[in-house]
Motif scaffolding. Sequence first.
Motif, PDB file in Angstrom:
ATOM      1  N   TYR A  88       0.878  -1.172   0.000  1.00 35.63           N
ATOM      2  CA  TYR A  88       0.000   0.000   0.000  1.00 35.63           C
ATOM      3  C   TYR A  88       0.909   1.214   0.000  1.00 35.63           C
ATOM      4  CZ  TYR A  88      -3.661   3.165   1.718  1.00 35.63           C
ATOM      5  OH  TYR A  88      -4.548   4.189   1.863  1.00 35.63           O
ATOM      6  N   PRO A  89       0.776   2.087  -0.999  1.00 32.53           N
ATOM      7  CA  PRO A  89       1.756   3.172  -1.126  1.00 32.53           C
ATOM      8  C   PRO A  89       1.771   4.124   0.065  1.00 32.53           C
ATOM      9  CG  PRO A  89       0.108   3.270  -2.894  1.00 32.53           C
ATOM     10  CD  PRO A  89      -0.183   2.053  -2.089  1.00 32.53           C
ATOM     11  N   CYS A  90       0.719   4.102   0.857  1.00 31.11           N
ATOM     12  CA  CYS A  90       0.673   5.036   1.974  1.00 31.11           C
ATOM     13  C   CYS A  90       1.329   4.489   3.242  1.00 31.11           C
ATOM     14  CB  CYS A  90      -0.769   5.446   2.247  1.00 31.11           C
ATOM     15  SG  CYS A  90      -0.857   7.193   2.691  1.00 31.11           S
ATOM     16  N   ILE A  91       2.024   3.367   3.081  1.00 33.20           N
ATOM     17  CA  ILE A  91       2.808   2.840   4.215  1.00 33.20           C
ATOM     18  C   ILE A  91       4.236   2.626   3.723  1.00 33.20           C
ATOM     19  CG2 ILE A  91       3.093   0.969   5.885  1.00 33.20           C
ATOM     20  CD1 ILE A  91       0.106   0.370   5.565  1.00 33.20           C
ATOM     21  N   VAL A  92       5.199   3.097   4.479  1.00 31.77           N
ATOM     22  CA  VAL A  92       6.605   2.833   4.145  1.00 31.77           C
ATOM     23  C   VAL A  92       6.832   1.323   4.300  1.00 31.77           C
ATOM     24  CG1 VAL A  92       9.002   3.196   4.871  1.00 31.77           C
ATOM     25  CG2 VAL A  92       7.385   5.123   4.865  1.00 31.77           C
ATOM     26  N   PRO A  93       7.281   0.646   3.238  1.00 24.30           N
ATOM     27  CA  PRO A  93       7.416  -0.813   3.331  1.00 24.30           C
ATOM     28  C   PRO A  93       8.569  -1.246   4.235  1.00 24.30           C
ATOM     29  CG  PRO A  93       8.083  -0.056   1.154  1.00 24.30           C
ATOM     30  CD  PRO A  93       7.597   1.152   1.894  1.00 24.30           C
ATOM     31  N   ASP A  94       8.326  -2.316   4.993  1.00 28.83           N
ATOM     32  CA  ASP A  94       9.389  -2.815   5.868  1.00 28.83           C
ATOM     33  C   ASP A  94       9.949  -4.159   5.412  1.00 28.83           C
ATOM     34  OD1 ASP A  94       7.276  -4.452   6.522  1.00 28.83           O
ATOM     35  OD2 ASP A  94       7.600  -4.340   8.695  1.00 28.83           O
ATOM     36  N   ARG A  95       9.381  -4.710   4.330  1.00 26.97           N
ATOM     37  CA  ARG A  95       9.996  -5.938   3.790  1.00 26.97           C
ATOM     38  C   ARG A  95      10.043  -5.842   2.260  1.00 26.97           C
ATOM     39  NH1 ARG A  95       5.474  -8.697   1.863  1.00 26.97           N
ATOM     40  NH2 ARG A  95       3.624  -8.142   3.023  1.00 26.97           N
ATOM     41  N   SER A  96      11.210  -6.129   1.693  1.00 35.31           N
ATOM     42  CA  SER A  96      11.402  -6.120   0.243  1.00 35.31           C
ATOM     43  C   SER A  96      12.527  -7.074  -0.085  1.00 35.31           C
ATOM     44  CB  SER A  96      11.812  -4.731  -0.259  1.00 35.31           C
ATOM     45  OG  SER A  96      10.878  -3.760   0.137  1.00 35.31           O
ATOM     46  N   SER A  97      12.310  -7.852  -1.131  1.00 35.21           N
ATOM     47  CA  SER A  97      13.367  -8.769  -1.561  1.00 35.21           C
ATOM     48  C   SER A  97      13.755  -8.446  -2.987  1.00 35.21           C
ATOM     49  CB  SER A  97      12.880 -10.215  -1.481  1.00 35.21           C
ATOM     50  OG  SER A  97      12.566 -10.531  -0.142  1.00 35.21           O
ATOM     51  N   ILE A  98      15.004  -8.676  -3.285  1.00 36.85           N
ATOM     52  CA  ILE A  98      15.470  -8.555  -4.659  1.00 36.85           C
ATOM     53  C   ILE A  98      16.120  -9.887  -4.991  1.00 36.85           C
ATOM     54  CG2 ILE A  98      17.549  -7.303  -3.884  1.00 36.85           C
ATOM     55  CD1 ILE A  98      17.498  -5.797  -6.597  1.00 36.85           C
ATOM     56  N   TRP A  99      15.748 -10.443  -6.141  1.00 39.60           N
ATOM     57  CA  TRP A  99      16.173 -11.791  -6.515  1.00 39.60           C
ATOM     58  C   TRP A  99      17.073 -11.698  -7.729  1.00 39.60           C
ATOM     59  CZ3 TRP A  99      12.245 -15.994  -8.617  1.00 39.60           C
ATOM     60  CH2 TRP A  99      12.938 -17.207  -8.771  1.00 39.60           C
ATOM     61  N   PHE A 100      18.284 -12.156  -7.578  1.00 44.60           N
ATOM     62  CA  PHE A 100      19.265 -12.127  -8.669  1.00 44.60           C
ATOM     63  C   PHE A 100      19.511 -13.532  -9.219  1.00 44.60           C
ATOM     64  CE2 PHE A 100      21.326  -7.970  -9.003  1.00 44.60           C
ATOM     65  CZ  PHE A 100      20.821  -7.325  -7.875  1.00 44.60           C
ATOM     66  N   VAL A 101      19.632 -13.627 -10.540  1.00 46.85           N
ATOM     67  CA  VAL A 101      20.210 -14.821 -11.155  1.00 46.85           C
ATOM     68  C   VAL A 101      21.312 -14.339 -12.092  1.00 46.85           C
ATOM     69  CG1 VAL A 101      18.083 -16.189 -11.038  1.00 46.85           C
ATOM     70  CG2 VAL A 101      18.597 -14.907 -13.119  1.00 46.85           C
ATOM     71  N   GLY A 102      22.354 -15.123 -12.270  1.00 46.56           N
ATOM     72  CA  GLY A 102      23.465 -14.701 -13.127  1.00 46.56           C
ATOM     73  C   GLY A 102      24.149 -15.868 -13.789  1.00 46.56           C
ATOM     74  N   ARG A 103      24.762 -15.575 -14.957  1.00 53.06           N
ATOM     75  CA  ARG A 103      25.460 -16.599 -15.750  1.00 53.06           C
ATOM     76  C   ARG A 103      26.853 -16.095 -16.060  1.00 53.06           C
ATOM     77  NH1 ARG A 103      21.323 -14.272 -16.946  1.00 53.06           N
ATOM     78  NH2 ARG A 103      19.279 -15.261 -16.777  1.00 53.06           N
TER      79      ARG A 103
END
Length: 465
Positions: free
Chosen positions: A249-264
């Motif tokens: 919800y944009p009106c709440i500062v988020p407290d959980r976020s993940s970024i998923w990387f894959v690489g070759r």
Amino acid sequence: MDIATVKRYINTWVEENKEEFIQCAMYIFNNPELGMQEFKAVKALTDVAARHGFTIETGVAEMPTAFVATYGTGKPVIAFSVEYDCLPGLSQKVSAVKDPVFEGGPGHGCWHNILGTGALQAGIAFRHAMEKFGFSGTIKIFGTPGEEICVGKAFMARAGLFNDIDAVVDWHPVEGLTLIGRGSNAYFSKYYHFKGKTAHGNAPWKGRSSLDAAILMGHAAEMLREHIKPGKDSPNNYNYSFSDVGPEYPCIVPDRSSIWFVGRFNTTEIMLDFLERLDKCAEGAALATGTTVTPELVTALHEKIPNTTLSLVMHENYLAHGQFQITAKEQNFVKELQKNAGYEPVGLVQKEAPPATLDTPVSDISEYSWHAPVAMFRPAMFPGPTHHWTITATAGSSIGQRAIGYAAKILAESAVDLALTPGLLAKAQAELRERLNGRVYASLIPDHITPPVDANRHAMEKYKT
Ligand SMILES: [Zn+2]
């Protein structure tokens, strides 16, 4: 023992016993299961192997859908590799128009129902030849889950299941160009989970945004791009996506976020250097935003060590059979598919690359290749680029069904050459030692990490039949 006689026996055996394997492949096609959730496929494949006298061990390497089917004793130990996971979103009927069984559901858009069953039939045909002609050795059929997420073989290798193998004969259908014996890139899949502090959107100074951190890490990774080696046979590259951001919800500062990387990456060495710097990007982003970060490695693979000796063996057996043939009716079906998918309706095009051609896709079969010589037969059988609904359409068609026996013969005959030609296996193994140049296999996955057995569980629940 006359090798030609053994090969003739294998050909006849494969032809006479094709129905059992077609049925198995169609069952897996009609019950597509995403990586790590392949319970029905494993039951179907191991039932067939058990009927032919193999000893079955399931749940190996801490994965409920991994198995080893073993026959015989002693040396050599020849391995066959079975895959059976499907892909999300590629549900499709055997139809030339796009027509999913489940809208948005999973489907066999990479033919693993066919390739798994083909490898199984190869191992079983080889087993019957062993018994008939009285030569000795061990056959291992590895049931390797989650190939599309590069998981199964990485954890099976870590568990030591490949330690005693002498050679692996493998295959995977492709588009356009028949290839044998390629290398492949090292690969990783890794999450970075950021934790922040929520606040009302109208008082964001009270919060610490996990999403800011993830975005900043993505930006740092972009800056890093030009400072990694470009790669020789194919670019060293990586991608990422954001997931699990919340509260949503944009009106709440988020407290959980993940970024998923894959690489070759061309080599493990370059990849490990990159991963060290990527960790720094994560730490920097956390520091800058007042958040914390927890990395989570999902899987990591070495680059594949090619083997020209074994590839040439497989190439000879392929030449003896010629290109995979389809009927005029099937060719029309392929042209229809291509037209409807917006491709040039050229039909099934088959060209041949020289044996032991090197290029660099990613596959977890690389983990075999540090233990034993591996050859991979990649016949041109796909109507278009892989991981597409047109591939699913042919995976359940007569084209896919015929491909099972075609591949089984070439794989089993290559195994016969390895088992019965004096000095051949030793030559392939000497080539491997030379290419490894003193390097020894060590898993890239630390001991405390467990296989992602829950991957796709939630996604599969929606499509239960
Ligand atoms: Zn595949």
